[in-house]
Design an enzyme around this catalytic site. Sequence first.
Site, PDB file in Angstrom:
ATOM      1  N   HIS A  47       0.747  -1.240   0.389  1.00 21.44           N
ATOM      2  CA  HIS A  47       0.227  -0.030  -0.263  1.00 21.44           C
ATOM      3  C   HIS A  47       1.038   0.969   0.231  1.00 21.44           C
ATOM      4  O   HIS A  47       0.640   2.210  -0.666  1.00 21.44           O
ATOM      5  CB  HIS A  47      -0.668  -0.447   1.086  1.00 21.44           C
ATOM      6  CG  HIS A  47      -2.051   1.563   1.338  1.00 21.44           C
ATOM      7  ND1 HIS A  47      -0.816   1.908   2.192  1.00 21.44           N
ATOM      8  CD2 HIS A  47      -2.810   1.721   0.376  1.00 21.44           C
ATOM      9  CE1 HIS A  47      -1.876   3.664   2.220  1.00 21.44           C
ATOM     10  NE2 HIS A  47      -3.247   3.078   1.641  1.00 21.44           N
ATOM     11  N   GLU A  50       2.171   1.903  -3.524  1.00 17.99           N
ATOM     12  CA  GLU A  50       0.975   3.076  -4.845  1.00 17.99           C
ATOM     13  C   GLU A  50       0.871   3.826  -4.695  1.00 17.99           C
ATOM     14  O   GLU A  50       0.735   4.336  -5.660  1.00 17.99           O
ATOM     15  CB  GLU A  50      -0.343   1.831  -3.824  1.00 17.99           C
ATOM     16  CG  GLU A  50      -1.593   2.680  -4.243  1.00 17.99           C
ATOM     17  CD  GLU A  50      -2.660   2.178  -3.455  1.00 17.99           C
ATOM     18  OE1 GLU A  50      -3.305   3.607  -3.703  1.00 17.99           O
ATOM     19  OE2 GLU A  50      -2.733   1.620  -2.838  1.00 17.99           O
ATOM     20  N   HIS A  51       1.278   4.524  -3.325  1.00 21.00           N
ATOM     21  CA  HIS A  51       0.925   5.680  -2.612  1.00 21.00           C
ATOM     22  C   HIS A  51       2.366   6.633  -3.224  1.00 21.00           C
ATOM     23  O   HIS A  51       2.261   7.717  -4.011  1.00 21.00           O
ATOM     24  CB  HIS A  51       0.951   6.076  -1.262  1.00 21.00           C
ATOM     25  CG  HIS A  51      -0.228   5.807  -0.716  1.00 21.00           C
ATOM     26  ND1 HIS A  51      -0.744   7.154   0.204  1.00 21.00           N
ATOM     27  CD2 HIS A  51      -1.659   4.775  -0.304  1.00 21.00           C
ATOM     28  CE1 HIS A  51      -1.680   6.636   0.176  1.00 21.00           C
ATOM     29  NE2 HIS A  51      -2.513   5.563   0.729  1.00 21.00           N
ATOM     30  N   GLU A 120       4.725  11.262   2.488  1.00 25.67           N
ATOM     31  CA  GLU A 120       3.801  10.130   2.156  1.00 25.67           C
ATOM     32  C   GLU A 120       3.602   9.885   3.404  1.00 25.67           C
ATOM     33  O   GLU A 120       1.991   8.765   3.746  1.00 25.67           O
ATOM     34  CB  GLU A 120       3.981   9.334   1.245  1.00 25.67           C
ATOM     35  CG  GLU A 120       2.831   8.945   0.183  1.00 25.67           C
ATOM     36  CD  GLU A 120       1.817   9.885  -0.575  1.00 25.67           C
ATOM     37  OE1 GLU A 120       0.735   9.751  -0.209  1.00 25.67           O
ATOM     38  OE2 GLU A 120       1.959  11.076  -0.146  1.00 25.67           O
ATOM     39  N   GLU A 127      -4.512   7.410   6.867  1.00 31.80           N
ATOM     40  CA  GLU A 127      -5.179   6.898   6.531  1.00 31.80           C
ATOM     41  C   GLU A 127      -5.431   5.900   7.999  1.00 31.80           C
ATOM     42  O   GLU A 127      -6.761   5.395   7.703  1.00 31.80           O
ATOM     43  CB  GLU A 127      -4.353   6.259   5.521  1.00 31.80           C
ATOM     44  CG  GLU A 127      -5.610   5.837   4.915  1.00 31.80           C
ATOM     45  CD  GLU A 127      -5.461   4.970   3.126  1.00 31.80           C
ATOM     46  OE1 GLU A 127      -5.669   4.361   2.814  1.00 31.80           O
ATOM     47  OE2 GLU A 127      -3.684   5.739   3.244  1.00 31.80           O
TER      48      GLU A 127
END
Length: 420
Positions: A47, A50-51, A120, A127
């Site tokens: 994940h 992906e960011h 990030e 998140e």
Amino acid sequence: MTVREHKLANGFRIVTERMEGLKSASLGIWVKAGGRHERPEQNGIAHFLEHMAFKGTTRRSALEIAEAIEDVGGYINAYTSREMTAYYARVLENDTDLALDVLADILLNPVFDPNEIEIERGVILQEIGQALDTPDDVIFDWLQEVAYPGQPLGRTILGPSERVGKFSRDDLVGFVSERYGPGEMILAAAGAVDHDRLVAAAERLFGDLSPGASPRATPARFSGGERREEKTLEQVHFALAFETPGYMDQAIYTSQIYSIALGGGMSSRLFQEIREKRGLCYTIFAQAGAYAETGMMTVYAGTSTSQIGDLAALTIDELKRSAEDMSDAEVERARAQMKAGLLMGLESPSSRAERLARMVAIWDRVPSLEETIGHIDAVTTADVRALGQGIAGSSAQALALYGPVAKAPTLEVLRQRLAA
């Protein structure tokens, strides 16, 4: 509409479906590198990667990536699941070459700038915090964890904060090296697409990648268990799961029809008995998910602390009853819902591209819609009852509870009621 497939010499696969009458196309790269492909110390890195894909390449800055697509009115995004990571775009038909070039750029030429990694990292930690503050999100992660304890498939996709807080540039580069080989990638496109043109572009962009075998994912085994977390909330959030067939098993169509009949809509058993007749909740549903070698049917509801006992008991009773008296009419209604959902969804090129990628990833081919509908139509009421009997007679269940859970029944209590 015609599905066409091609494989490059290095194993990179291309699958397309032209949809006449459309002026736009959806295309993306699906990579067989999701949460279940991580080692324990890597949990959350798929994940994170992906960011980072959108944070700059050797050819484009993060802003230039966004502008390249949005200047032509397009849309670009990505997601990570337990079995795949996808990078996709929607553009007008004349901009498919541009979209593929951008997607290839973010996959093949990421910079992984240390400053951007830190920025990030903060976004992802926010998140994670947001997910933990959303009960009807986090409870499914906990349910997955107790269904597949100590296994890659049971770990959260976002990863724990302590892991995410330590990932380095070398960690990201290492995961790409392990998992992002051409044999793990599928270019899928649907809508106003030219197959031969995409194949030629893919050959130019991805053809020089060296083939190599990625490590096999650890096989998963549903074993079950219980997690209950006390918190001052208005409702108890209740999630109960049973093992069902994986997507390589033809019985997956039976489990999907069963879950729809049990709790897939307003006419379903759980909705009618527990919400409409008893008024015990606002939300209740059942759904069947699947992985390569296993699957899981989940029942979810939210209710007050004074009513959780009745809701849980009635859920078990409906599971048992459905195994004995599921009717032809209920199966036919669920079948119609399943087929309509499939066909309506595939009116979108984005949904079609997603289906193409998933089918190639699972079976290395794309079954026709007629074949899929044939499998749905072949499910009988006896099949559905038999699957229900298997669920009702199973020895392994998973239970997650969140909120004011003091009065909620334990998994052992539910098991005893199921066996009675």
